[in-house]
Design a protein around this motif. Structure first.
Motif, PDB file in Angstrom:
ATOM      1  N   TYR A  27      -2.977   4.680  -1.484  1.00 26.07           N
ATOM      2  CA  TYR A  27      -3.447   3.971  -2.677  1.00 26.07           C
ATOM      3  C   TYR A  27      -3.086   2.498  -2.530  1.00 26.07           C
ATOM      4  CZ  TYR A  27      -3.434   2.150  -7.459  1.00 26.07           C
ATOM      5  OH  TYR A  27      -3.644   1.382  -8.572  1.00 26.07           O
ATOM      6  N   ASP A  28      -4.109   1.644  -2.595  1.00 25.88           N
ATOM      7  CA  ASP A  28      -3.928   0.202  -2.557  1.00 25.88           C
ATOM      8  C   ASP A  28      -4.246  -0.333  -3.946  1.00 25.88           C
ATOM      9  OD1 ASP A  28      -4.002  -2.537  -2.230  1.00 25.88           O
ATOM     10  OD2 ASP A  28      -5.112  -2.482  -0.350  1.00 25.88           O
ATOM     11  N   ALA A  82      -4.645  -3.142  -5.046  1.00 30.72           N
ATOM     12  CA  ALA A  82      -5.570  -4.273  -5.057  1.00 30.72           C
ATOM     13  C   ALA A  82      -7.017  -3.834  -4.900  1.00 30.72           C
ATOM     14  CB  ALA A  82      -5.200  -5.257  -3.948  1.00 30.72           C
ATOM     15  N   GLU A  83      -7.242  -2.618  -4.399  1.00 34.68           N
ATOM     16  CA  GLU A  83      -8.606  -2.197  -4.093  1.00 34.68           C
ATOM     17  C   GLU A  83      -9.005  -0.849  -4.673  1.00 34.68           C
ATOM     18  OE1 GLU A  83      -9.243  -2.281   0.100  1.00 34.68           O
ATOM     19  OE2 GLU A  83      -8.799  -4.411   0.306  1.00 34.68           O
ATOM     20  N   ASP A  84      -8.064   0.062  -4.850  1.00 35.72           N
ATOM     21  CA  ASP A  84      -8.390   1.441  -5.214  1.00 35.72           C
ATOM     22  C   ASP A  84      -8.201   1.689  -6.703  1.00 35.72           C
ATOM     23  OD1 ASP A  84      -8.858   2.016  -2.525  1.00 35.72           O
ATOM     24  OD2 ASP A  84      -6.767   2.575  -2.183  1.00 35.72           O
ATOM     25  N   GLU A  85      -9.153   2.418  -7.288  1.00 34.89           N
ATOM     26  CA  GLU A  85      -8.970   2.882  -8.659  1.00 34.89           C
ATOM     27  C   GLU A  85      -8.043   4.087  -8.701  1.00 34.89           C
ATOM     28  OE1 GLU A  85     -12.554   3.599 -10.757  1.00 34.89           O
ATOM     29  OE2 GLU A  85     -13.361   1.568 -10.470  1.00 34.89           O
ATOM     30  N   ARG A  93      -6.607   8.240  -2.559  1.00 38.94           N
ATOM     31  CA  ARG A  93      -7.610   8.933  -1.756  1.00 38.94           C
ATOM     32  C   ARG A  93      -6.937   9.520  -0.520  1.00 38.94           C
ATOM     33  NH1 ARG A  93      -8.653   5.451   2.479  1.00 38.94           N
ATOM     34  NH2 ARG A  93      -7.947   3.299   2.119  1.00 38.94           N
ATOM     35  N   VAL A 111       0.847  -1.193   0.000  1.00 41.44           N
ATOM     36  CA  VAL A 111       0.000   0.000   0.000  1.00 41.44           C
ATOM     37  C   VAL A 111       0.884   1.245   0.000  1.00 41.44           C
ATOM     38  CG1 VAL A 111      -1.804   1.272   1.225  1.00 41.44           C
ATOM     39  CG2 VAL A 111      -1.821  -1.230   1.219  1.00 41.44           C
TER      40      VAL A 111
END
Length: 669
Positions: free
Chosen positions: A441-442, A444-447, A450, A427
């Motif tokens: 920003y991850d 694996a999960e974030d577009e 944030r 991350v």
């Protein structure tokens, strides 16, 4: 610099312990040390351009064409974006400076004036003119102000051009360019305690000059100031509304009909919008906005539109109320241009696009400038972070994600600037300038990235991010541009808790560098002002929020970078000073002068048991026991915007910049 006996004696007595400098008889900046040549055990892999995006810093609508100034691109340039066809129809290169922040058109719409920002006083023109009737012909240099940077321009109804800006260490002046004679004239310095001027507007009779201390604030630096310059008499009059004087700086001025509209930069309070009657400047209204930003002013006659912290806002003059402008488009990021035309707002976004917002319908059309024909070139960069899969590179309104498996590069949107970053368990965590706090920003999960945590907005410039594995805390050193001093931020990714410690060094010294050992954070101080100590080292408990010990290093400039290897803390100054502190003994045990390979700002990291440093010119290695310095990559000459960076992945591979390209360095010490 020689250590004075009085300074050494004072340091020995600091904090009730033995905090003396073991190398007190040796100069920190003696004869320049020369790095030993590197042996052929280093592999450099070019990973391609670090960030490619049309970066911009200004925009203005002239007729049906939006003229846009580039940011951190080589060469510095202007482009013309035609609204009806949504195509880039012209470009001209300026060739000096790194960015174009100031644009203004003359009343006829024929000439566009552009003012550039530079990193140093190049002694070259910084004011240009582009004839929009013959856009295929290049813009021409028409003059130079002695203030290094031009931050804003205004053209009076008679075609006379006025410029404001600044240069570090000097109060900003009002400058005039006469297109009839070609002369550039200094008209005076109305506010001797200001550090920067970013606002100017002009009428037939009066020039309005707005300044303050948005950079190098604190101490005796002035707050927001507004002056009226009588063009006939050549005199300045202070007309600053008292309600604006608590804010650090005037942000923008605009003559809109019979009114002068004024906005401030917010810091400890919200930014403010003032509307003044040009016929009677003592008659005005002041309205606080909902954030710390209010800029790029335009009007439809009934409402004044401006860019705020969260997009577009409208001030209705009849009711003196501020409301958001609702529309169906994307988040706009930093807005560098805003104009009203026929019920539509033309928005120039730092994300590299132009948005056309239909105010009544609440709809928008977005055009990417690269797709419209703007040349997409590598920009200068900021923070770098890496793990086994990705390398992230921070830029202006963008973070480039480099996939080490496929070579694919994806541009992520993040407002402001990712000054520094860390990757933990895949991350990304960044410190975002200005006043954006920490972002994450991850993949694996974030577009998109944030915001993770906000911090006091006046602590606006995060400079160094590191991870404390003992306390499981992210540590961020920060600077307050407007208030002076700085802070240490802490954030627990596991618990989601944050804390901020303001001025842990002193009220003048910011926290430029952070390193950690055994749960103690080591803070490197730097003082951008002419008064007070600089280069103070503070050992700080980030959990208890208290100082453990400190010592004033005998530095003429502040600390630029810190790194811990074993029992030693390694440090570099902003002008090539090198020092080593034995942490258990709290004692300086080695100093050297590295100006030959480290002439300015620097960064440090540890990997494979060694300490590495990078400057604007050189990547070098420091032996952890002998402290010998060896060049790893000479003439690396990275294209940095706000100081060099270097990071290391889990395998001990280094990542930094060579020119505009990201490189991986495999070194085998």
């Amino acid at each position: 610099m020689q250590h004075s006996p009085s300074m050494d004696r004072r340091q020995l007595l600091r904090a009730g312990g033995a905090l003396g400098l073991g190398a007190a008889t040796a100069p920190l900046l003696g004869a320049p040390a020369q790095a030993a040549p590197s042996r052929p055990r280093t592999t450099v892999t070019d990973l391609g351009p670090a960030i490619e995006q049309f970066a911009l810093m200004s925009g203005i609508l002239v007729g049906d064409t939006v003229c846009i100034g580039s940011r951190n691109l080589t060469p510095t340039r202007l482009i013309a974006f035609h609204l009806p066809t949504r195509k880039v129809v012209a470009r001209t290169d300026l060739g000096t400076g790194h960015s174009v922040q100031a644009l203004a058109a003359d009343p006829s719409g024929r000439y566009l004036y552009a003012g550039v920002l530079t990193k140093a006083d190049e002694g070259r023109p910084n004011l240009f003119r582009w004839d929009l009737t013959t856009p295929d012909r290049p813009a021409v240099a028409v003059g130079r102000t002695e203030d290094r940077d031009i931050r804003e321009l205004a053209v009076a109804p008679d075609g006379t051009v006025y410029a404001v800006g600044g240069i570090p260490g000097k109060a900003p002046a009002l400058w005039m360019y006469d297109p009839g004679t070609g002369a550039v004239t200094k008209l005076g310095i109305p506010d001797p305690n200001a550090t920067l001027a970013r606002a100017v507007a002009a009428t037939d009779t009066t020039v309005f000059f707005g300044a303050g201390s948005v950079l190098s604030g604190g101490g005796e630096a002035s707050r927001a100031s507004l002056y009226a310059y009588d063009r006939a008499e050549g005199t300045f009059t202070d007309i600053t509304p008292p309600e604006l004087q608590r804010d650090p700086s005037l942000r923008e001025l605009a003559v809109l009909g019979d009114r002068l509209v004024v906005s401030t930069s917010g810091s400890t309070e919200a930014a403010k919008l003032a509307v003044m009657d040009l016929a009677d400047l003592s008659s005005y209204t002041v309205t606080p906005t909902r954030g710390k930003v209010a800029k790029t002013l335009t009007t439809d006659g009934e409402r004044i539109y401006f860019a705020g912290d969260a997009g577009l806002h409208a001030y209705t003059m009849a009711t003196r109320t501020i409301t958001p402008v609702a529309f169906d488009g994307p988040e706009l990021g930093e807005i560098w241009g805003l104009d009203h035309t026929g019920g539509t707002l033309a928005v120039v976004s730092g994300y590299g696009f132009v948005a056309e917002v239909d105010i009544a319908a609440g709809t928008s059309t977005v055009t990417d400038l690269g797709s419209a024909g703007a040349s997409v070139d590598p920009q200068t960069v900021m923070g770098i972070a890496a793990d086994r899969r990705y390398v992230y590179v921070g830029g202006n309104n963008v973070i480039a994600r480099h996939d080490l498996r496929t070579g694919k590069v994806v541009n992520l949107r993040a407002p402001g600037e990712a000054k520094d970053a860390e990757v933990l368990n895949g991350v990304l965590y960044t410190g975002q300038y200005s006043g954006q706090g920490m972002w994450t920003y991850d993949p694996a999960e974030d577009e998109q990235p944030r915001q993770l945590a906000s911090f006091p907005s006046e602590q606006n410039r995060p400079l160094d991010v590191c991870y404390d594995p003992v306390n499981r805390l992210l540590l961020v050193g920060a600077q307050s541009d407007t208030e002076g001093g700085g802070s240490l931020w802490t954030y627990s990714p596991r618990k989601g808790r944050k804390a901020v410690f303001v001025d842990p060094v002193d009220e003048n010294q910011l926290v430029r560098a952070v390193a950690t050992r055994d749960g103690i954070a080591y803070l490197g101080g730097d003082n951008p002002t002419a008064q007070g100590p600089r280069g103070t080292l503070v050992a700080f408990d980030p959990v208890a929020g208290r100082e453990v010990w400190r010592t004033d290093l005998p530095l003429s400039t502040g600390v630029a970078a810190l790194a811990v290897q074993g029992r030693h803390l390694f440090g570099l100054t902003r002008r090539g000073g090198f020092f080593v502190v034995d942490l258990p003994a709290r004692q300086v045990v080695h100093t050297a002068d590295l100006r030959g390979i480290c002439p300015g700002f620097a960064a440090m990291v540890t990997g494979r048991g060694a300490v590495y440093g990078v400057s604007d010119t050189t990547l070098f290695r420091i032996h952890p026991k002998t402290f010998a310095v060896t060049t790893v990559v000479p003439e690396i000459n990275g294209a940095w915007y706000s100081g060099p960076h270097v990071t290391v992945d889990a395998r001990g591979r280094l990542y930094t910049m060579r020119g505009h390209h990201l490189v991986r360095v495999e070194d085998r010490p």
